[in-house]
Design an enzyme around this catalytic site. Structure first.
Site, mmCIF file in Angstrom:
data_model
loop_
_atom_site.group_PDB
_atom_site.id
_atom_site.type_symbol
_atom_site.label_atom_id
_atom_site.label_comp_id
_atom_site.label_asym_id
_atom_site.label_seq_id
_atom_site.Cartn_x
_atom_site.Cartn_y
_atom_site.Cartn_z
ATOM 1 N N ARG A 196 -5.961 3.238 -0.378
ATOM 2 C CA ARG A 196 -5.417 1.934 -0.275
ATOM 3 C C ARG A 196 -4.929 1.333 -1.685
ATOM 4 N NH1 ARG A 196 -5.133 3.659 4.079
ATOM 5 N NH2 ARG A 196 -5.689 2.709 5.956
ATOM 6 N N MET A 197 -4.782 2.159 -2.595
ATOM 7 C CA MET A 197 -4.505 1.736 -4.015
ATOM 8 C C MET A 197 -3.021 1.869 -4.271
ATOM 9 S SD MET A 197 -7.159 0.572 -5.718
ATOM 10 C CE MET A 197 -6.873 0.539 -7.138
#
Length: 217
Positions: A196-197
């Site tokens: 989720r970066m």
């Protein structure tokens, strides 16, 4: 809520995103050039209907509404689509000429979001596009008072048949139909990444210049 009426679990829909890094050093100086690069990537990747975009509008009272429309052109002036001026989106844009666009290119783990003001295209420009449409679509534009309540499918089909009989070759351009241009004030490019970066780069207009900023995912 008993066990038999519980909604299905969404846990199985989790997915991992991974894509090429979206870095400031590789981004174009302006968002239209960057959009053109990504749009071509979507075409080459075979993304279904890459010109499909979610158009979000709001009434004067702030009631939001969203729907999918098709991008029909873009350049340094903005993003163009066509519709019935009397539809819900048309009424919203008369009351509140601002909109947001979203291009959801899921297969390549990308999306583009646009926010801006909205202007109507000149009638002559809308007329050129209208005449380029297939005959059936031109009759359909006349037959459908978009967003109005219709008593039945039969009523709609009868209206279409009546207008096709009236104009068997070349229907005129409706005065209630035409194009809009979303003039971007912000354009955000999102690239999915692991854990989720995600990469998010936003172009923000300040006067005649664009400022490029990274947003936290």
């Amino acid at each position: 809520m008993d066990a038999t009426s519980r909604p299905p679990s969404l846990a199985g829909l989790r997915r991992t995103y991974e894509g090429e890094p979206l870095l400031e050093t590789g981004a174009a100086a302006d968002p239209i050039t960057q959009f053109s690069v990504w749009f071509e990537d979507a075409l080459q990747a075979g993304v279904p209907e890459p010109n499909a975009m979610v158009l979000a509008t709001a009434s004067a009272g702030g009631r939001p509404s969203a729907r999918t429309v098709l991008l029909k052109g873009y350049d340094e002036r903005g993003f163009v689509f066509y519709t019935n001026y009397e539809s819900r989106k048309g009424r919203d844009l008369t009351e509140n000429p601002r909109a947001s666009l979203l291009f959801p290119w899921h297969p390549i783990r990308r999306q583009v979001r646009v926010e801006g003001s909205v202007t109507r295209l000149p009638h002559e420009e809308s007329a050129v596009y209208f005449r380029s449409r297939p005959y059936g679509s031109r009759i359909g534009a006349w037959a459908s008072r978009q967003s109005a309540v219709v008593r039945s499918r039969e009523e709609l089909d009868a209206r279409y048949a009546e207008l096709a009989a009236r104009w068997p070759d070349d229907p005129p351009v409706p005065d209630f139909w035409g194009g809009y241009r979303v003039v971007p004030l912000e354009v955000e490019f999102w690239q999915g990444q692991l854990d989720r970066m995600h990469d998010r780069l936003r172009y923000r207009r300040t006067g005649t210049q664009w400022v490029l900023e990274r947003l936290a995912p």
